[in-house]
Design a protein around this motif. Structure first.
Motif, PDB file in Angstrom:
ATOM      1  N   PHE A   1     -56.562  10.867 -40.651  1.00 10.85           N
ATOM      2  CA  PHE A   1     -55.436  11.147 -41.817  1.00 10.85           C
ATOM      3  C   PHE A   1     -55.713  11.508 -43.256  1.00 10.85           C
ATOM      4  O   PHE A   1     -56.812  11.270 -43.590  1.00 10.85           O
ATOM      5  CB  PHE A   1     -54.410   9.739 -41.897  1.00 10.85           C
ATOM      6  CG  PHE A   1     -53.560  10.088 -43.230  1.00 10.85           C
ATOM      7  CD1 PHE A   1     -52.409  10.139 -43.021  1.00 10.85           C
ATOM      8  CD2 PHE A   1     -53.764   9.319 -44.783  1.00 10.85           C
ATOM      9  CE1 PHE A   1     -51.421  10.416 -43.528  1.00 10.85           C
ATOM     10  CE2 PHE A   1     -52.687  10.039 -45.707  1.00 10.85           C
ATOM     11  CZ  PHE A   1     -51.629  10.221 -44.940  1.00 10.85           C
TER      12      PHE A   1
ATOM     13  N   TYR B   1     -54.895  14.724 -35.574  1.00 15.22           N
ATOM     14  CA  TYR B   1     -54.217  13.775 -36.639  1.00 15.22           C
ATOM     15  C   TYR B   1     -52.998  12.609 -36.592  1.00 15.22           C
ATOM     16  O   TYR B   1     -52.625  12.736 -35.373  1.00 15.22           O
ATOM     17  CB  TYR B   1     -53.587  15.222 -37.374  1.00 15.22           C
ATOM     18  CG  TYR B   1     -52.220  14.420 -38.798  1.00 15.22           C
ATOM     19  CD1 TYR B   1     -53.084  14.199 -39.665  1.00 15.22           C
ATOM     20  CD2 TYR B   1     -51.351  14.241 -38.149  1.00 15.22           C
ATOM     21  CE1 TYR B   1     -52.188  13.697 -40.895  1.00 15.22           C
ATOM     22  CE2 TYR B   1     -50.464  13.781 -40.114  1.00 15.22           C
ATOM     23  CZ  TYR B   1     -51.249  13.423 -41.308  1.00 15.22           C
ATOM     24  OH  TYR B   1     -50.109  13.353 -41.281  1.00 15.22           O
ATOM     25  N   SER B   2     -53.363  11.860 -37.128  1.00 16.93           N
ATOM     26  CA  SER B   2     -52.004  11.002 -37.596  1.00 16.93           C
ATOM     27  C   SER B   2     -51.824  10.592 -38.567  1.00 16.93           C
ATOM     28  O   SER B   2     -52.457  10.715 -39.322  1.00 16.93           O
ATOM     29  CB  SER B   2     -53.129   9.794 -36.613  1.00 16.93           C
ATOM     30  OG  SER B   2     -52.214   8.447 -36.718  1.00 16.93           O
ATOM     31  N   HIS B   3     -50.760   9.696 -38.497  1.00 13.50           N
ATOM     32  CA  HIS B   3     -49.871   9.340 -39.860  1.00 13.50           C
ATOM     33  C   HIS B   3     -51.105   7.757 -39.604  1.00 13.50           C
ATOM     34  O   HIS B   3     -51.683   7.521 -38.825  1.00 13.50           O
ATOM     35  CB  HIS B   3     -48.136   8.925 -38.713  1.00 13.50           C
ATOM     36  CG  HIS B   3     -47.721   9.757 -39.299  1.00 13.50           C
ATOM     37  ND1 HIS B   3     -47.770  10.820 -40.857  1.00 13.50           N
ATOM     38  CD2 HIS B   3     -46.879  11.004 -38.171  1.00 13.50           C
ATOM     39  CE1 HIS B   3     -46.560  11.445 -39.995  1.00 13.50           C
ATOM     40  NE2 HIS B   3     -46.323  11.434 -39.277  1.00 13.50           N
ATOM     41  N   LEU B   4     -50.927   7.359 -41.113  1.00 19.54           N
ATOM     42  CA  LEU B   4     -51.798   6.530 -41.375  1.00 19.54           C
ATOM     43  C   LEU B   4     -51.950   4.870 -40.869  1.00 19.54           C
ATOM     44  O   LEU B   4     -52.831   4.597 -40.211  1.00 19.54           O
ATOM     45  CB  LEU B   4     -52.075   6.549 -42.527  1.00 19.54           C
ATOM     46  CG  LEU B   4     -53.369   5.035 -43.647  1.00 19.54           C
ATOM     47  CD1 LEU B   4     -54.446   5.911 -43.647  1.00 19.54           C
ATOM     48  CD2 LEU B   4     -52.627   4.809 -44.821  1.00 19.54           C
TER      49      LEU B   4
END
Length: 266
Positions: free
Chosen positions: A188, A205-208
């Motif tokens: 993130f 990618y990832s949201h937190l």
């Protein structure tokens, strides 16, 4: 011009190891050059009264993240000649940035100076934790051989889910060093890497919050700013997997300490 450097006391090792630049005795390796330019360099380890005594006559103040001199608004007001606050390393959270800006004092740091060291330290911490190394080492050095006790908490790093919170210079190096372990890496950051960079690092990618929820290990690599202080709060910490590991080689205040204790005890 008077330059004050607040550094850690090196002791006997300083004379034997001149490469230990961050100590008072070796003065960041700057003394010869500074004095050859006609300036004064004062190296001290006292972050309290000793520092206060020099403030009225200091033009440049150098501090280090590992022996921080907290330059508050009150201290800035006592230093009328101060024009530069320099961190001999990365991270300027020990300087009052607002007060510095009001006085037109430059705040600078040595960006990228220790990124390799920190990235290697992160990987070392992850391996030490996941492999249960320290308890295993203590078991053996104390004469034991309770294999069940140490092996029950020792795991392969391969196939684990690693979450990197903060994918800057350090985070990217952590991902690169973990890739050969065949882990699943998510990250993130406020900025996305390019598709090519993600493929090279083996990271997506990832949201937190989803990152924290799925990760076996979470590595914090944010700088400490007003926006990130207490970023890992009770809700965030409670969302972690049971038995997951949190590695914070950034700044302690990014994690809400009271919430951390409460979550651990629960």
């Amino acid at each position: 011009m008077k330059i004050v450097a607040v550094l850690y006391p090196g002791g006997p090792a300083a004379a034997e190891t001149p490469e230990l630049l961050g100590c008072v005795e070796n003065a960041l390796g700057l003394r010869h050059w500074v004095e050859s330019q006609g300036h004064e360099l004062v190296a001290i380890s006292d972050t309290e009264a000793g520092l206060e005594a020099h403030l009225p006559t200091t033009d440049i103040l150098i501090a280090t993240p590992f022996w921080p001199a907290y330059i508050t608004r009150e201290r800035i007001e006592k230093a009328p000649k101060l024009r530069l606050l320099l961190t001999a390393g990365v991270g300027s959270d020990h300087f009052d940035l607002a007060a510095s800006a009001e006085r037109n004092i430059t705040v600078a740091e040595i960006t990228g100076s220790n990124v390799v060291s920190v990235a290697e330290h992160v990987v070392m911490q992850i391996l030490t934790l996941v492999r249960n190394y320290i308890p295993s080492y203590i078991e053996v050095t104390e004469g034991g051989w309770d294999i069940d006790k140490v092996a029950s908490r020792s795991h392969d790093l391969e196939d684990k889910y690693i979450g990197i919170a903060g994918m800057g210079r350090i985070g990217q190096r952590v991902a690169a060093r973990l890739k050969p372990f065949d882990v699943h890496t998510s990250y993130f950051d406020y900025l996305h890497l390019s598709t090519a960079e993600e493929q090279i690092l083996g990271a997506r990618y990832s949201h937190l919050l989803p990152l924290v929820q799925e990760s076996d290990v979470v590595s914090i690599n944010f700088p400490l700013t007003p926006a990130t202080q207490g970023f890992f709060d009770k809700e965030m910490l409670q969302s972690m997997k049971k038995g997951a590991y949190l590695v914070n080689t950034a700044r302690g205040r990014i994690v809400d300490t009271e919430a951390l204790v409460e979550v651990l005890e629960s």
